[in-house]
Write a protein that holds these residues in place. Structure first.
Motif, short mmCIF file in Angstrom:
data_model
loop_
_atom_site.label_atom_id
_atom_site.label_comp_id
_atom_site.label_asym_id
_atom_site.label_seq_id
_atom_site.Cartn_x
_atom_site.Cartn_y
_atom_site.Cartn_z
N LEU A 39 0.82 -1.21 0.00
CA LEU A 39 0.00 0.00 0.00
C LEU A 39 0.86 1.27 0.00
CD1 LEU A 39 -2.66 -1.07 2.68
CD2 LEU A 39 -2.84 -1.24 0.19
N TYR A 40 2.09 1.17 0.49
CA TYR A 40 2.94 2.35 0.65
C TYR A 40 3.19 3.07 -0.68
CZ TYR A 40 7.10 5.10 1.84
OH TYR A 40 8.00 6.11 2.01
N PRO A 41 3.58 2.39 -1.78
CA PRO A 41 3.75 3.11 -3.06
C PRO A 41 2.45 3.74 -3.55
CG PRO A 41 4.85 0.98 -3.14
CD PRO A 41 4.00 0.98 -1.91
N GLU A 42 1.30 3.10 -3.28
CA GLU A 42 0.02 3.67 -3.70
C GLU A 42 -0.28 4.96 -2.95
OE1 GLU A 42 -1.71 2.47 -6.17
OE2 GLU A 42 -0.36 0.76 -6.45
N TRP A 43 0.03 4.99 -1.65
CA TRP A 43 -0.18 6.21 -0.87
C TRP A 43 0.77 7.32 -1.32
CZ3 TRP A 43 -0.31 2.80 4.07
CH2 TRP A 43 -1.62 2.32 4.26
N LEU A 44 2.00 6.97 -1.66
CA LEU A 44 2.93 7.98 -2.17
C LEU A 44 2.41 8.62 -3.45
CD1 LEU A 44 6.42 6.24 -1.67
CD2 LEU A 44 5.58 8.25 -0.47
N ASP A 45 1.83 7.79 -4.31
CA ASP A 45 1.31 8.30 -5.58
C ASP A 45 0.01 9.07 -5.39
OD1 ASP A 45 1.38 8.36 -8.55
OD2 ASP A 45 -0.46 7.18 -8.33
N ALA A 46 -0.81 8.65 -4.41
CA ALA A 46 -2.12 9.27 -4.23
C ALA A 46 -2.03 10.63 -3.53
CB ALA A 46 -3.04 8.34 -3.45
N GLY A 58 2.80 3.43 8.16
CA GLY A 58 3.23 2.06 8.41
C GLY A 58 3.86 1.86 9.76
N SER A 59 4.51 2.89 10.29
CA SER A 59 5.16 2.74 11.58
C SER A 59 4.16 2.80 12.73
CB SER A 59 6.23 3.82 11.77
OG SER A 59 5.65 5.10 11.76
N VAL A 60 3.18 3.71 12.63
CA VAL A 60 2.18 3.83 13.68
C VAL A 60 1.31 2.59 13.74
CG1 VAL A 60 0.14 5.15 14.40
CG2 VAL A 60 2.19 6.34 13.67
N VAL A 61 1.07 1.96 12.61
CA VAL A 61 0.20 0.80 12.59
C VAL A 61 0.76 -0.34 13.44
CG1 VAL A 61 1.14 -0.48 10.62
CG2 VAL A 61 -1.31 -0.50 11.03
N TYR A 62 2.06 -0.38 13.65
CA TYR A 62 2.67 -1.36 14.56
C TYR A 62 3.00 -0.74 15.91
CZ TYR A 62 3.36 -5.10 11.16
OH TYR A 62 3.17 -6.11 10.27
N GLY A 63 3.66 0.41 15.86
CA GLY A 63 4.21 0.98 17.08
C GLY A 63 3.17 1.39 18.09
N THR A 152 0.28 -14.14 11.61
CA THR A 152 0.62 -12.83 11.05
C THR A 152 1.42 -12.97 9.75
OG1 THR A 152 2.67 -12.71 12.35
CG2 THR A 152 0.67 -11.87 13.37
N SER A 153 2.30 -13.97 9.71
CA SER A 153 3.12 -14.16 8.51
C SER A 153 2.30 -14.69 7.35
CB SER A 153 4.27 -15.13 8.82
OG SER A 153 5.03 -14.66 9.91
N VAL A 154 1.45 -15.67 7.62
CA VAL A 154 0.58 -16.20 6.56
C VAL A 154 -0.36 -15.10 6.07
CG1 VAL A 154 -1.18 -17.91 6.01
CG2 VAL A 154 0.74 -18.54 7.47
N GLY A 155 -0.86 -14.30 7.01
CA GLY A 155 -1.71 -13.18 6.61
C GLY A 155 -0.97 -12.18 5.75
N GLY A 156 0.27 -11.85 6.13
CA GLY A 156 1.05 -10.92 5.32
C GLY A 156 1.34 -11.46 3.93
N PHE A 157 1.60 -12.77 3.83
CA PHE A 157 1.90 -13.38 2.52
C PHE A 157 0.69 -13.34 1.61
CE2 PHE A 157 1.88 -17.20 -0.17
CZ PHE A 157 3.00 -16.95 -0.94
N LEU A 158 -0.47 -13.74 2.14
CA LEU A 158 -1.67 -13.79 1.31
C LEU A 158 -2.26 -12.40 1.07
CD1 LEU A 158 -3.45 -16.94 2.80
CD2 LEU A 158 -2.03 -16.78 0.75
N TYR A 159 -2.21 -11.54 2.09
CA TYR A 159 -2.78 -10.21 1.93
C TYR A 159 -1.97 -9.37 0.95
CZ TYR A 159 -6.46 -10.10 5.50
OH TYR A 159 -7.61 -10.31 6.21
N ALA A 160 -0.67 -9.58 0.86
CA ALA A 160 0.15 -8.78 -0.06
C ALA A 160 -0.30 -9.00 -1.50
CB ALA A 160 1.62 -9.15 0.11
N THR A 161 -0.45 -10.26 -1.88
CA THR A 161 -0.91 -10.56 -3.25
C THR A 161 -2.36 -10.16 -3.43
OG1 THR A 161 0.64 -12.43 -3.29
CG2 THR A 161 -1.06 -12.37 -4.98
N THR A 162 -3.18 -10.42 -2.41
CA THR A 162 -4.60 -10.11 -2.52
C THR A 162 -4.84 -8.60 -2.64
OG1 THR A 162 -5.13 -12.07 -1.20
CG2 THR A 162 -6.84 -10.38 -1.41
N GLN A 163 -4.17 -7.81 -1.79
CA GLN A 163 -4.35 -6.36 -1.86
C GLN A 163 -3.85 -5.79 -3.17
OE1 GLN A 163 -4.29 -4.80 2.75
NE2 GLN A 163 -2.34 -4.99 1.71
#
Length: 501
Positions: A39-46, A58-63, A152-163
């Motif tokens: 999502l980060y490149p999309e937000w940079l462009d938007a 991205g940092s606040v979403v974890y921190g 979290t890792s499986v979610g990140g793997f599948l969500y990256a391609t899905t998003q």
């Protein structure tokens, strides 16, 4: 099924149902944050903002969720894992759906970062799933935590391609709306989380109900007419006092409370809460008196300061260096997420071996992560970035053994509070890491200096933790605690003569 009241962890049985529910909960909650690099490149462009400012999302979403871990731990202790998970499902879904209507980056920081995680979303899910898993497992705790945190890792793997695919079909706003609606399934994950021990709020309500029941059914006996009247008793100063007057005097407020609002229920409630908070702060401060735990807190701060930025910036690194145009079919974020899952399972299984020192293994994974980060600036091909991303992900799987290491240091009874303190330190590093890397790029127009800084911080954290856990500290402590006996020759001769006599 009635709640269990066992004092010992079952190490199986319903515990495996808890593991599956917790896995699904972390999958749904952390899938989108783990793949935020897409999502980060999309937000940079938007929004056309700088990389330093946009990186705050991205940092606040974890921190923020990690900083609020003490609050999350207190919620789990008082209310239990089930209601906390239900509430977190509403917050995660609401934050993602609200992000679809973000007009600028500051609003996106609030919706995607604060609402989604800051103690009300993903942070609550993580605290609830880790706590209840540790309660249900003892001997197999490492394996159970490895499976749960793999979500979290499986979610990140599948969500990256899905998003990435959803953005192509429905745009950025449609992607966030669909992901947010799907996150509502978090509430269903709370169903199997049957508490092994009653939460604190339930115990308080039960005690209050029992006190009320005793007051209703136990009426005080009235003194009969034939009884003699109460005689006054003499006080220490010779003044006679009636016992009834003495009892009433105990219930009357002191001079300080007779002032305006001094004895009001609101003031008394505030004072009671203040004493509870002071007690909690004192118990929290005792954790930092332990040398290894304090070193673990500092090391986790340095680790999160340097190890999280690659998850957010890896795709932008490949595009900035001209190694690839656009996002590949299998993004680098997906590779990181996949290998992180493998690392969590492998490290979790290794933790259950008796001859493994968990603290030293944790320090080794930190050094490995830092060394890999130092190699990223010198990579000259996309294949090299893929390999390094896999190594960073595998070593970052040490998140699964963080609760295990904390339990070994403070014990299972104090795990929830100590883990909240530990995640508080990790949250600051996670919040500061990506913006610092983004600012380095804005100043130098290159990621080289930023990744050298990140890798050095992670290596320093691993070395610090390794040195603090060396056995020589315990040996020196035992030697210093031995009483020293000073006896000269004259005292020795006198003692022997007295024995012979």
């Amino acid at each position: 099924m009635s709640p269990q009241t066992l004092d010992k962890a079952p190490d199986g049985g319903w515990g495996w149902v808890i593991v599956v529910a917790s896995f699904a909960g972390q999958f749904l909650a952390y899938g989108s944050p783990q793949s935020v690099g897409v999502l980060y490149p999309e937000w940079l462009d938007a929004f056309q903002e700088g990389k330093g400012l946009t990186a705050w999302v991205g940092s606040v979403v974890y921190g923020a969720g990690l900083i609020a871990s003490p609050i999350c731990s207190a919620c789990v202790i008082n209310f239990g894992a089930r209601p906390v998970t239900v509430f977190s499902g509403i917050m995660v879904a609401g934050g993602l759906i609200l992000s679809a209507f973000a007009p600028n980056v500051p609003f996106l920081i609030f919706s995607y970062g604060v609402v989604d995680t800051a103690g009300l979303g993903c942070g609550l899910v993580y605290a609830a799933t880790v706590t209840i898993t540790c309660q249900y497992f003892d001997k197999r705790r490492g394996l159970a935590l490895g499976i749960v945190t793999t979500g979290t890792s499986v979610g990140g793997f599948l969500y990256a391609t899905t998003q990435n695919k959803l953005i192509e079909l429905f745009g950025l706003e449609g992607c966030l709306l669909i992901i947010g609606a799907f996150s509502l399934n978090l509430m269903a994950c709370a169903g199997p989380m049957r508490p092994l021990h009653p939460p604190g709020y339930y115990l308080k309500q039960k005690a209050a109900y029992e006190r009320t029941e005793e007051q209703v059914f136990s009426q005080p006996e009235k003194p009969g007419a034939s009884e003699e009247p109460l005689q006054p008793t003499a006080a220490s100063n010779g003044v006679a006092k009636d016992p009834l007057i003495t009892v009433e005097a105990k219930d009357t407020p002191v001079d300080g409370e007779r002032s305006l609002l001094g004895g009001s229920p609101l003031v008394l409630a505030v004072r009671k809460r203040q004493r509870a908070y002071c007690k909690y702060m004192r118990s929290t401060g005792r954790f930092l008196e332990d040398r290894v735990f304090t070193a673990l807190c500092v090391s986790l701060f340095l680790f999160t300061l340097g190890a999280f930025p690659p998850v957010l910036f890896m795709e932008d690194v490949a595009q900035s260096e001209g190694l690839i145009d656009g996002v590949s079919v299998i993004p680098l974020v997906s590779i990181v997420a996949l290998t992180t899952g493998l690392g969590k399972l492998a490290l979790g299984a290794v933790m259950d071996l008796r001859w493994i020192d968990s603290t030293h293994l944790y320090a080794f994974t930190m050094v490995g992560t830092g060394t890999t980060l130092l190699l990223i600036p010198v990579s000259e091909s996309y294949a090299a970035l893929q390999v390094l991303s896999g190594l960073v992900g595998f070593f970052s799987g040490n998140w699964s053994i963080t609760p295990y290491v904390t339990t070994k240091i403070v014990g299972i009874e104090q795990l929830t509070e100590a883990y909240g303190v530990l995640m508080f330190f990790g949250g600051f590093g996670t919040i500061l890491g990506p913006p610092v890397v983004g600012w380095f790029y804005d100043c130098t127009q290159s990621y080289d200096v930023a990744f050298y800084f990140s890798g050095s911080c992670v290596v320093l954290g691993g070395v610090l933790l390794f040195l603090s856990a060396l056995p020589c500290w315990e040996r020196r402590k035992r030697e210093n605690s031995r009483p020293e006996i000073h006896m000269n020759m004259g005292h020795l001769v006198t003692a022997r003569l007295s024995c012979l006599a």
